[in-house]
Design a protein around this motif. Structure first.
Motif, short mmCIF file in Angstrom:
data_model
loop_
_atom_site.label_atom_id
_atom_site.label_comp_id
_atom_site.label_asym_id
_atom_site.label_seq_id
_atom_site.Cartn_x
_atom_site.Cartn_y
_atom_site.Cartn_z
N ARG A 128 40.38 61.00 29.40
CA ARG A 128 40.14 61.07 27.95
C ARG A 128 39.11 60.08 27.45
NH1 ARG A 128 45.45 62.47 28.93
NH2 ARG A 128 45.95 60.33 29.40
N GLY A 129 38.74 59.10 28.24
CA GLY A 129 37.73 58.15 27.82
C GLY A 129 37.47 57.10 28.89
N ARG A 179 34.85 62.16 33.36
CA ARG A 179 34.88 63.21 32.34
C ARG A 179 35.24 64.55 32.97
NH1 ARG A 179 31.27 66.63 30.68
NH2 ARG A 179 29.52 65.60 31.68
N GLY A 216 38.89 65.11 33.61
CA GLY A 216 39.78 65.19 32.46
C GLY A 216 40.22 63.86 31.89
N GLU A 246 45.54 61.38 37.03
CA GLU A 246 44.10 61.17 36.83
C GLU A 246 43.57 60.12 37.79
OE1 GLU A 246 43.93 62.28 32.06
OE2 GLU A 246 44.34 60.22 32.68
#
Length: 106
Positions: free
Chosen positions: A35-36, A30, A33, A75
């Protein structure tokens, strides 16, 4: 989008920074960044040693856990950098994927 599905495997009793490793990983994802991410628990499994890990009726410490996330290449790099920097040892699977949202209300 193109990216990766990351799956990390651990056990309920493994801790880092005062949290179960799976919970710590969710929080770090989280912060980076993502998203899930999803934390799943299993009733039984085994690792490289062949030892069976399973959920006991009164004790959940040995319960296998999996954290899964769909991430971009950037990410993914950030997640792995955080894990390395923290010195956390985790088995993972990294699979190239396409991901996105379908439907007009999503």
């Amino acid at each position: 989008m193109n990216g990766f599905q990351l799956k990390f495997f651990t056990q309920q009793d493994r801790k880092h920074a005062g949290l179960p490793v799976a919970q710590w990983l969710l929080e770090e994802a989280r912060r980076q960044g993502v998203r899930g991410a999803t934390l799943m628990t299993a009733s039984e499994g085994f690792g490289k040693t062949g030892k069976i890990h399973y959920t006991h009726f009164f004790e959940l410490a040995d319960q296998p856990q999996e954290v899964t996330m769909a991430v971009t290449a950037e990410e993914s790099e950030r997640i792995f950098a955080v894990i390395r920097q923290a010195g956390v040892k985790l088995f993972y699977v990294k699979t190239p994927i396409e991901f996105g949202v379908v439907g007009e209300n999503e």
